[in-house]
Design a protein around this motif. Structure first.
Motif, PDB file in Angstrom:
ATOM      1  N   VAL A 187       0.819  -1.206   0.000  1.00 31.64           N
ATOM      2  CA  VAL A 187       0.000   0.000   0.000  1.00 31.64           C
ATOM      3  C   VAL A 187       0.854   1.258   0.000  1.00 31.64           C
ATOM      4  N   ALA A 188       2.018   1.197   0.616  1.00 32.46           N
ATOM      5  CA  ALA A 188       2.883   2.376   0.709  1.00 32.46           C
ATOM      6  C   ALA A 188       3.321   2.880  -0.663  1.00 32.46           C
ATOM      7  N   ASN A 189       3.227   2.031  -1.696  1.00 30.31           N
ATOM      8  CA  ASN A 189       3.645   2.420  -3.046  1.00 30.31           C
ATOM      9  C   ASN A 189       2.488   2.930  -3.902  1.00 30.31           C
ATOM     10  N   LEU A 190       1.300   3.005  -3.340  1.00 31.77           N
ATOM     11  CA  LEU A 190       0.132   3.434  -4.097  1.00 31.77           C
ATOM     12  C   LEU A 190      -0.157   4.910  -3.870  1.00 31.77           C
ATOM     13  N   ASP A 191      -0.731   5.565  -4.889  1.00 30.28           N
ATOM     14  CA  ASP A 191      -1.196   6.944  -4.733  1.00 30.28           C
ATOM     15  C   ASP A 191      -2.503   6.912  -3.938  1.00 30.28           C
ATOM     16  N   GLY A 193      -5.486   8.841  -1.256  1.00 33.78           N
ATOM     17  CA  GLY A 193      -6.174  10.034  -0.789  1.00 33.78           C
ATOM     18  C   GLY A 193      -6.692   9.785   0.619  1.00 33.78           C
ATOM     19  N   VAL A 194      -6.662  10.803   1.455  1.00 30.65           N
ATOM     20  CA  VAL A 194      -7.116  10.652   2.843  1.00 30.65           C
ATOM     21  C   VAL A 194      -7.916  11.880   3.263  1.00 30.65           C
ATOM     22  N   VAL A 195      -8.724  11.701   4.277  1.00 31.35           N
ATOM     23  CA  VAL A 195      -9.318  12.813   5.009  1.00 31.35           C
ATOM     24  C   VAL A 195      -8.431  13.030   6.223  1.00 31.35           C
ATOM     25  N   PRO A 196      -7.806  14.203   6.366  1.00 34.74           N
ATOM     26  CA  PRO A 196      -6.823  14.394   7.450  1.00 34.74           C
ATOM     27  C   PRO A 196      -7.336  14.019   8.829  1.00 34.74           C
ATOM     28  N   SER A 197      -8.615  14.287   9.111  1.00 34.99           N
ATOM     29  CA  SER A 197      -9.131  13.985  10.449  1.00 34.99           C
ATOM     30  C   SER A 197      -9.117  12.490  10.735  1.00 34.99           C
ATOM     31  N   ASP A 198      -9.143  11.648   9.664  1.00 36.97           N
ATOM     32  CA  ASP A 198      -9.099  10.204   9.880  1.00 36.97           C
ATOM     33  C   ASP A 198      -7.785   9.772  10.506  1.00 36.97           C
ATOM     34  N   LEU A 199      -6.726  10.526  10.256  1.00 36.14           N
ATOM     35  CA  LEU A 199      -5.419  10.176  10.792  1.00 36.14           C
ATOM     36  C   LEU A 199      -5.179  10.829  12.151  1.00 36.14           C
ATOM     37  N   ASP A 200      -6.015  11.809  12.492  1.00 33.81           N
ATOM     38  CA  ASP A 200      -5.861  12.546  13.742  1.00 33.81           C
ATOM     39  C   ASP A 200      -6.705  11.886  14.816  1.00 33.81           C
ATOM     40  N   SER A 201      -6.323  10.691  15.204  1.00 30.43           N
ATOM     41  CA  SER A 201      -7.108   9.924  16.159  1.00 30.43           C
ATOM     42  C   SER A 201      -6.191   9.015  16.949  1.00 30.43           C
ATOM     43  N   ALA A 208      -2.799   2.444  12.199  1.00 35.15           N
ATOM     44  CA  ALA A 208      -2.448   1.491  11.146  1.00 35.15           C
ATOM     45  C   ALA A 208      -2.546   2.133   9.771  1.00 35.15           C
ATOM     46  N   VAL A 209      -3.583   2.923   9.543  1.00 30.59           N
ATOM     47  CA  VAL A 209      -3.741   3.595   8.254  1.00 30.59           C
ATOM     48  C   VAL A 209      -2.592   4.572   8.020  1.00 30.59           C
ATOM     49  N   ALA A 210      -2.237   5.332   9.047  1.00 35.81           N
ATOM     50  CA  ALA A 210      -1.142   6.293   8.902  1.00 35.81           C
ATOM     51  C   ALA A 210       0.175   5.599   8.568  1.00 35.81           C
ATOM     52  N   SER A 211       0.377   4.424   9.132  1.00 40.68           N
ATOM     53  CA  SER A 211       1.625   3.710   8.870  1.00 40.68           C
ATOM     54  C   SER A 211       1.707   3.195   7.439  1.00 40.68           C
ATOM     55  N   MET A 212       0.560   3.004   6.779  1.00 39.46           N
ATOM     56  CA  MET A 212       0.549   2.500   5.404  1.00 39.46           C
ATOM     57  C   MET A 212       0.521   3.617   4.369  1.00 39.46           C
ATOM     58  N   ALA A 213       0.127   4.823   4.785  1.00 40.09           N
ATOM     59  CA  ALA A 213      -0.092   5.913   3.830  1.00 40.09           C
ATOM     60  C   ALA A 213       1.235   6.568   3.464  1.00 40.09           C
ATOM     61  N   GLY A 214       2.016   5.899   2.625  1.00 43.59           N
ATOM     62  CA  GLY A 214       3.335   6.422   2.251  1.00 43.59           C
ATOM     63  C   GLY A 214       3.276   7.501   1.178  1.00 43.59           C
ATOM     64  N   VAL A 230     -11.478   9.192  -6.093  1.00 38.64           N
ATOM     65  CA  VAL A 230     -11.311   7.741  -6.227  1.00 38.64           C
ATOM     66  C   VAL A 230     -12.053   7.250  -7.459  1.00 38.64           C
ATOM     67  N   ARG A 231     -13.264   7.731  -7.676  1.00 42.30           N
ATOM     68  CA  ARG A 231     -14.049   7.322  -8.841  1.00 42.30           C
ATOM     69  C   ARG A 231     -13.315   7.661 -10.149  1.00 42.30           C
ATOM     70  N   ASP A 232     -12.635   8.834 -10.159  1.00 38.96           N
ATOM     71  CA  ASP A 232     -11.899   9.253 -11.350  1.00 38.96           C
ATOM     72  C   ASP A 232     -10.596   8.507 -11.557  1.00 38.96           C
ATOM     73  N   GLY A 233     -10.227   7.666 -10.598  1.00 35.39           N
ATOM     74  CA  GLY A 233      -8.987   6.902 -10.745  1.00 35.39           C
ATOM     75  C   GLY A 233      -7.751   7.667 -10.336  1.00 35.39           C
ATOM     76  N   THR A 234      -7.911   8.826  -9.701  1.00 31.35           N
ATOM     77  CA  THR A 234      -6.762   9.634  -9.292  1.00 31.35           C
ATOM     78  C   THR A 234      -6.020   9.003  -8.130  1.00 31.35           C
ATOM     79  N   VAL A 235      -6.769   8.500  -7.140  1.00 28.38           N
ATOM     80  CA  VAL A 235      -6.178   7.907  -5.949  1.00 28.38           C
ATOM     81  C   VAL A 235      -7.046   6.731  -5.509  1.00 28.38           C
ATOM     82  N   ALA A 236      -6.488   5.948  -4.601  1.00 30.95           N
ATOM     83  CA  ALA A 236      -7.268   4.958  -3.857  1.00 30.95           C
ATOM     84  C   ALA A 236      -7.387   5.477  -2.424  1.00 30.95           C
ATOM     85  N   THR A 237      -8.286   4.880  -1.641  1.00 31.81           N
ATOM     86  CA  THR A 237      -8.446   5.342  -0.266  1.00 31.81           C
ATOM     87  C   THR A 237      -8.872   4.202   0.633  1.00 31.81           C
TER      88      THR A 237
END
Length: 294
Positions: A187-191, A193-201, A208-214, A230-237
């Motif tokens: 996962v660390a090699n993938l583009d 997208g995140v919602v910042p508040s999801d990592l602020d917890s 675990a999500v923060a550790s994978m979001a390279g 995500v629908r446009d194929g720009t990023v995964a989440t």
């Protein structure tokens, strides 16, 4: 002066005398006469002209009569309102949660509560994070909260809402290069997208999500915008499986290896809940499930 005495007074005026009113009220005539004398003594005025065959109100009695009718009407209306709230015919319930938990597990609970009690009004406050959820409940701005961490201190009630698997969501064009399941190291090699508040917890899931979001290529304050990227194929989440199936039916979902789960909790301060709050807790306890296999 109490409400019962005012009802007695109005009945005496309406019925035209103590004897007739006592019969309607199912009280003894001496008791009713005593109540009226005490009312006159308390107010320091004569309320009835007793010179004729009927007990007619004096000028002071007429003024009291209008006020008494108003008080009785308002009291009866308040009693009916309380009855409706207690019976869940009407009422307002405020629940706090983060948007990541709003679709699941909160939406099914709210839908079930409204299905049982359609007169209830439900307000869901966006708390941003689990800490924000606890703050809103602690301050009384919300009666209940849904979070993904345990209450921070004593004095909380809690009910488990089961576990939701956290998966990787991607567009059909993005997904073909992803195995099922996807190794966390990959996962660390993938583009992403995140919602910042999801990592602020403080939750284990956020850690675990923060550790994978390279390679975070998009940070969106608005989750709906992230899902469109995500629908446009720009990023995964990352997203809960039940949430994705409900709001992103077009997405290709991949489990993580090892799998990642998020536990939901309904929380409240240990004090008397409103009838609506108690009803939601009862529903939650009915669907209380053990955490998923880890």
């Amino acid at each position: 002066m109490d409400l019962r005495t005012l009802r007695y007074f109005v009945a005496v005026v309406d019925e035209g005398g103590i004897t007739q009113a006592a019969r309607v009220l199912f009280v003894s005539q001496p008791s009713l006469s005593l109540a009226m004398r005490r009312l006159e003594d308390e107010l320091g005025v004569r309320l009835f002209d007793r010179s004729g065959r009927r007990a007619r109100p004096t000028a002071d009695g007429a003024r009291l009569l209008g006020l008494a009718r108003q008080v009785i009407t308002e009291a009866d209306g308040a009693r009916e309102r309380v009855r409706q709230v207690a019976g869940l015919e009407v009422g307002r319930l405020v629940v706090a949660t983060s948007t990541t938990l709003a679709v699941h597990p909160l939406t099914p609970l709210v839908a079930a509560l409204r299905g049982r009690h359609p007169g209830l009004e439900i307000h869901v406050r966006d708390a941003g994070t689990a800490a924000g959820t606890f703050d809103l409940v602690r301050s009384g701005e919300a009666e209940l909260g849904v979070g993904d961490v345990m209450p921070p201190d004593a004095g909380w009630g809690r009910c488990g809402l089961g576990a939701e698997e956290i998966v990787l969501a991607a567009s059909p064009e993005f997904a073909p290069g992803l195995a099922e399941p996807v190794a966390r190291a990959r996962v660390a090699n993938l583009d992403l997208g995140v919602v910042p508040s999801d990592l602020d917890s403080a939750s284990a899931t956020a850690t675990a999500v923060a550790s994978m979001a390279g390679r975070v290529r998009a940070q969106c304050a608005h989750r709906a915008m992230l899902w469109e990227l995500v629908r446009d194929g720009t990023v995964a989440t990352f997203v809960g499986r039940e949430t994705a199936e409900a709001v992103m039916p077009w997405a290709s979902l991949r489990s993580l290896d090892p799998p990642l789960w998020r536990d939901g909790h309904l929380v409240w301060r240990e004090q008397a809940l409103s009838p609506a709050g108690a009803a939601l807790v009862e529903l939650a306890r009915g669907r209380d499930e053990p955490p998923g296999d880890r």
